[in-house]
Design an enzyme around this catalytic site. Structure first.
Site, mmCIF file in Angstrom:
data_model
loop_
_atom_site.group_PDB
_atom_site.id
_atom_site.type_symbol
_atom_site.label_atom_id
_atom_site.label_comp_id
_atom_site.label_asym_id
_atom_site.label_seq_id
_atom_site.Cartn_x
_atom_site.Cartn_y
_atom_site.Cartn_z
ATOM 1 N N HIS A 24 0.838 -1.205 0.000
ATOM 2 C CA HIS A 24 0.000 0.000 0.000
ATOM 3 C C HIS A 24 0.875 1.259 0.000
ATOM 4 O O HIS A 24 0.697 2.157 -0.834
ATOM 5 C CB HIS A 24 -0.908 -0.008 1.232
ATOM 6 C CG HIS A 24 -1.780 1.205 1.362
ATOM 7 N ND1 HIS A 24 -3.117 1.205 1.036
ATOM 8 C CD2 HIS A 24 -1.511 2.479 1.790
ATOM 9 C CE1 HIS A 24 -3.624 2.401 1.244
ATOM 10 N NE2 HIS A 24 -2.667 3.198 1.716
ATOM 11 N N GLU A 25 1.815 1.316 0.935
ATOM 12 C CA GLU A 25 2.659 2.506 1.043
ATOM 13 C C GLU A 25 3.625 2.620 -0.139
ATOM 14 O O GLU A 25 3.849 3.716 -0.666
ATOM 15 C CB GLU A 25 3.428 2.495 2.364
ATOM 16 C CG GLU A 25 2.546 2.582 3.605
ATOM 17 C CD GLU A 25 1.707 3.835 3.660
ATOM 18 O OE1 GLU A 25 2.097 4.857 3.040
ATOM 19 O OE2 GLU A 25 0.647 3.813 4.308
ATOM 20 N N HIS A 28 1.971 4.138 -3.192
ATOM 21 C CA HIS A 28 1.894 5.609 -3.155
ATOM 22 C C HIS A 28 3.205 6.217 -3.649
ATOM 23 O O HIS A 28 3.207 7.176 -4.420
ATOM 24 C CB HIS A 28 1.628 6.088 -1.722
ATOM 25 C CG HIS A 28 0.212 5.925 -1.272
ATOM 26 N ND1 HIS A 28 -0.874 6.318 -2.016
ATOM 27 C CD2 HIS A 28 -0.300 5.428 -0.104
ATOM 28 C CE1 HIS A 28 -1.989 6.065 -1.343
ATOM 29 N NE2 HIS A 28 -1.664 5.513 -0.187
#
Length: 226
Positions: A24-25, A28
């Site tokens: 997820h991170e 980004h």
């Protein structure tokens, strides 16, 4: 739930959670770099190493303390946590207002991809006749964790990804008004979570719709395997 069950639950969820927060991170960071901001790359945050994304309090201490404090409560334990946010300077993006949407979508998009992958793995294990309960439980945990992260992060309130998407979609005047909520957004979201508003009106409905969409998407796979 006794101590052995607690240890088993932690073991089942550990790998899915680490994968979920890491990708997820990192997503980004990859998206931000693609659209012109190298901040995350320069700080070493575009990485699949989970250690770089773990927040000692938000990723480890808070979930464990909440689990220990609420595991005996009727309705099951209450869990909440967060990873170390990937730094993004939206002003560095080539088209800040538009590109902000894609950078914000990248994280939930990674969780959606992982939910599909874990579901596919469940199908493959079932098709091969695998009966190892631990791995099947881990796959189900992977689906659940990623559906929760996907749906929760799309809640349309800054600083969550859904809030940034909303800011990017709104006209400038309305976008500025919504963005001013961000300093208090975390506390507002927590209050809505504890009160049950997020769970009943947003999280569970969106998770149900997304889960059904994944099952529909993988219908051809099921037809081939079974």
């Amino acid at each position: 739930m006794n101590f052995a069950q607690i240890v088993q639950t932690v073991a089942i969820y550990a790998i899915p959670v680490l994968f979920a927060i890491t990708l997820h991170e990192a997503a980004h960071g990859y998206a931000a770099r693609h659209f012109g901001d190298n901040t995350a790359a320069m700080m070493g945050r575009i990485s699949l190493n989970p250690v770089r994304h773990i927040d000692p309090v938000g990723t480890i201490a808070m979930p464990l303390l909440l689990f220990a404090a609420t595991y005996a409560v009727p309705g099951g334990p209450f869990l909440f946590g967060y990873a170390k946010p990937v730094p993004v300077r939206f002003g560095n993006l080539r088209h800040p207002k538009r590109d902000m949407i894609w950078v914000a979508l990248a994280g939930p998009g990674a969780n959606l991809f992982m939910a599909v992958a874990w579901t596919l793995l469940i199908y493959l294990l079932a098709a091969t006749g695998a009966e190892e309960r631990f791995f099947l439980a881990m796959c189900r945990a992977g689906v659940l964790v990623n559906l929760v992260m996907f749906a929760f992060n799309l809640f349309p309130l800054p600083p969550l990804d859904g809030g940034r998407i909303l800011v990017g979609l709104l006209p400038m005047r309305q976008a500025l008004l919504v963005s001013r909520i961000e300093p208090w957004g975390f506390f507002i979201v927590m209050a809505l979570v504890i009160s049950g508003v997020v769970g009943s009106l947003w999280l569970r409905p969106l998770m149900a719709v997304t889960g059904s969409a994944i099952d529909l998407l993988l219908t051809p796979v099921r037809a081939l395997l079974f």
